[in-house]
Design an enzyme around this catalytic site. Structure first.
Site, PDB file in Angstrom:
ATOM      1  N   GLU A  35       0.830  -1.209   0.000  1.00 58.08           N
ATOM      2  CA  GLU A  35       0.000   0.000   0.000  1.00 58.08           C
ATOM      3  C   GLU A  35       0.861   1.255   0.000  1.00 58.08           C
ATOM      4  OE1 GLU A  35      -3.724  -1.860   2.588  1.00 58.08           O
ATOM      5  OE2 GLU A  35      -2.067  -0.834   3.589  1.00 58.08           O
ATOM      6  N   GLY A 101     -12.231  -4.896   5.360  1.00 57.20           N
ATOM      7  CA  GLY A 101     -13.308  -5.841   5.115  1.00 57.20           C
ATOM      8  C   GLY A 101     -14.633  -5.101   5.123  1.00 57.20           C
ATOM      9  N   MET A 217      -7.816  -2.763  11.012  1.00 60.97           N
ATOM     10  CA  MET A 217      -7.004  -2.969  12.202  1.00 60.97           C
ATOM     11  C   MET A 217      -6.115  -1.788  12.613  1.00 60.97           C
ATOM     12  SD  MET A 217      -5.906  -6.950  11.398  1.00 60.97           S
ATOM     13  CE  MET A 217      -5.097  -7.213  12.971  1.00 60.97           C
ATOM     14  N   ASP A 241     -12.539  -7.489   0.796  1.00 61.12           N
ATOM     15  CA  ASP A 241     -13.386  -8.649   1.074  1.00 61.12           C
ATOM     16  C   ASP A 241     -14.612  -8.174   1.819  1.00 61.12           C
ATOM     17  OD1 ASP A 241     -12.863  -9.055   4.174  1.00 61.12           O
ATOM     18  OD2 ASP A 241     -10.914  -8.664   3.231  1.00 61.12           O
TER      19      ASP A 241
END
Length: 273
Positions: A35, A101, A217, A241
């Site tokens: 990233e 997510g 996270m 996801d």
């Protein structure tokens, strides 16, 4: 008494904010090396600076001077890197690019959540003896922080504006083609915890308890540090996801697309400053 306490809190926070003297530089963070590399590739005149073992890269992105760093995964790593960034470089603002997510059923991998607010989903009281709370405590004022850390309004509005002109990537299909569905961008709620969520039950809980659009996270840890020191921040997340039982499979498949879409938006925000 009430007004005395409010005045004390105001003066305490004001005094601390006066201690933080920002410089004309923007901090750009990401959890994974891939990233961060997407952002670093766009820098002009990059230079490496190592602070207490953490590598930072300075350079120019458009007309802006920036400093880029990989936080590492998890809230402690994110908070540590953010604190080092703020202490050593004194940026005017902090932006984060990364994947997440999805917990909003209307979103799919590749879509983007501009975090209008972030919260810790794994923090709170779990005993019967204490009043349940999800609020962290500000080490500076000794008072409770809000449950949701608000993003900087100006950065959030700028993100909403520039994203309309960015060529975001569609979702790769099993046949090898690309989805005709345009990438959806929402301004919403991102929740943070030290756990990779791959459970539809947990997704339902995060959606019900926090109104979460995405879970990851690092975001709330970065937001909390910035909030407590009064540094404007914005968290950008692109979904890799749906945080369900197939999350690990989807992550491997969609991570590159999600990372590129998030990085494109963060780069565009900086260029538009």
């Amino acid at each position: 008494m009430k007004y005395t306490v409010l005045l004390f809190l105001f003066l305490s926070q004001t005094a601390f904010s006066q201690q933080y003297k920002s410089r004309p530089i923007t901090g750009l963070l990401g959890a994974f090396g891939a990233e961060v590399e997407l952002v670093k590739q766009t820098l002009k005149n990059p230079k490496t600076v190592v602070v207490d073992g953490v590598t930072f890269t300075t350079g120019r992105l458009g007309k802006q001077k920036v400093v880029v760093a990989e936080t590492g995964i998890g809230k402690v790593n994110a908070a540590m890197t953010t604190a080092l960034l703020l202490d050593h470089f004194r940026p005017e603002r902090v932006l984060f690019t990364g994947i997440a997510g999805g917990t909003n059923p209307e979103l799919q991998p590749g879509d983007i959540v501009i975090a209008g607010r972030t919260a810790h989903h794994d923090y709170g009281s779990i005993t019967d003896k204490n009043t349940p709370t999800r609020q962290t405590r500000n080490v500076i004022t000794k008072q409770f922080n809000p449950v949701y850390f608000p993003a900087d309004t100006s950065l959030m509005r700028l993100a909403e504006k520039v994203v309309k002109d960015i060529p975001l990537e569609g979702i790769p299909l099993a046949s090898g083609g690309v989805s005709d569905r345009p990438v959806k961008v929402v301004t919403g709620t991102v929740v943070t915890g030290d756990v990779f969520v791959a459970s539809p039950i947990k997704v339902s809980s995060l959606r019900a308890d926090f109104g979460a659009d995405a879970t990851e996270m690092e975001g709330a840890a970065i937001a909390q540090v910035c909030y407590q020191i009064n540094v404007p921040h914005l968290i950008i997340r692109s979904l890799s996801d749906r945080a369900d039982a197939e999350a690990h499979i989807a992550f491997d498949k969609f991570y590159p697309t999600a990372a590129r879409n998030s990085a494109k938006l963060v780069i565009a925000i900086v260029q538009a400053l």
